[in-house]
Design a protein around this motif. Structure first.
Motif, short mmCIF file in Angstrom:
data_model
loop_
_atom_site.label_atom_id
_atom_site.label_comp_id
_atom_site.label_asym_id
_atom_site.label_seq_id
_atom_site.Cartn_x
_atom_site.Cartn_y
_atom_site.Cartn_z
N THR A 60 -98.38 50.01 19.26
CA THR A 60 -97.66 50.82 18.27
C THR A 60 -96.98 52.01 18.92
O THR A 60 -95.82 52.31 18.64
CB THR A 60 -98.64 51.31 17.18
N LEU A 61 -97.69 52.68 19.81
CA LEU A 61 -97.12 53.82 20.53
C LEU A 61 -95.93 53.40 21.37
O LEU A 61 -94.89 54.06 21.39
CB LEU A 61 -98.20 54.47 21.39
N TYR A 62 -96.05 52.28 22.07
CA TYR A 62 -94.95 51.79 22.88
C TYR A 62 -93.74 51.44 22.02
O TYR A 62 -92.61 51.81 22.35
CB TYR A 62 -95.37 50.56 23.69
N THR A 88 -89.46 67.56 21.84
CA THR A 88 -90.27 68.08 20.74
C THR A 88 -91.63 68.55 21.24
O THR A 88 -92.11 69.61 20.85
CB THR A 88 -90.44 67.00 19.65
N GLY A 89 -92.24 67.76 22.10
CA GLY A 89 -93.54 68.14 22.67
C GLY A 89 -93.46 69.42 23.49
O GLY A 89 -94.33 70.28 23.42
N ALA A 90 -92.40 69.55 24.29
CA ALA A 90 -92.22 70.76 25.10
C ALA A 90 -92.01 71.98 24.22
O ALA A 90 -92.55 73.05 24.48
CB ALA A 90 -91.04 70.58 26.05
N PHE A 91 -91.22 71.83 23.15
CA PHE A 91 -90.98 72.93 22.24
C PHE A 91 -92.27 73.36 21.54
O PHE A 91 -92.58 74.56 21.47
CB PHE A 91 -89.93 72.54 21.19
N LEU A 92 -93.04 72.40 21.05
CA LEU A 92 -94.28 72.73 20.36
C LEU A 92 -95.30 73.35 21.31
O LEU A 92 -96.02 74.29 20.94
CB LEU A 92 -94.86 71.49 19.68
N PHE A 93 -95.38 72.84 22.54
CA PHE A 93 -96.29 73.42 23.52
C PHE A 93 -95.89 74.85 23.85
O PHE A 93 -96.75 75.73 23.93
CB PHE A 93 -96.30 72.58 24.81
N GLU A 94 -94.58 75.09 24.02
CA GLU A 94 -94.11 76.44 24.35
C GLU A 94 -94.43 77.43 23.24
O GLU A 94 -94.91 78.53 23.49
CB GLU A 94 -92.60 76.41 24.61
N ARG A 95 -94.21 77.05 22.00
CA ARG A 95 -94.49 77.93 20.86
C ARG A 95 -95.99 78.20 20.75
O ARG A 95 -96.41 79.33 20.54
CB ARG A 95 -93.97 77.33 19.56
N THR A 135 -85.71 57.89 21.90
CA THR A 135 -86.91 58.35 21.20
C THR A 135 -87.91 58.98 22.18
O THR A 135 -88.60 59.92 21.83
CB THR A 135 -87.59 57.22 20.42
N TYR A 136 -87.96 58.46 23.40
CA TYR A 136 -88.83 59.04 24.42
C TYR A 136 -88.35 60.45 24.76
O TYR A 136 -89.17 61.38 24.86
CB TYR A 136 -88.82 58.15 25.66
N THR A 137 -87.05 60.62 24.92
CA THR A 137 -86.49 61.95 25.22
C THR A 137 -86.74 62.90 24.06
O THR A 137 -87.11 64.06 24.28
CB THR A 137 -84.98 61.83 25.50
#
Length: 59
Positions: A6-8, A24-31, A17-19
């Motif tokens: 499912t993840l793949y 999104t992950g980098a933005f959420l981690f930074e915040r 979608t990977y990008t």
């Protein structure tokens, strides 16, 4: 194998979608990291910051 398939199929199969997931992950981690370090800094410096002691110096 259900979760990995499912993840793949939802994230890793297409480059777009990977990008988007990485950005999104980098933005959420930074915040989250920024807010966490700000809270830690204010907790460690309680009573030493200007916003905590300014009433002592204002007329």
């Amino acid at each position: 194998m259900g979760l990995s398939n499912t993840l793949y199929n939802t994230i890793f199969k297409r480059t777009s979608t990977y990008t988007l997931a990485m950005v999104t992950g980098a933005f959420l981690f930074e915040r989250t990291f920024d807010l966490g370090t700000e809270v830690l800094f204010e907790r460690l410096n309680e009573g030493k910051l200007w916003k905590h002691i300014k009433n002592n110096y204002e007329q």
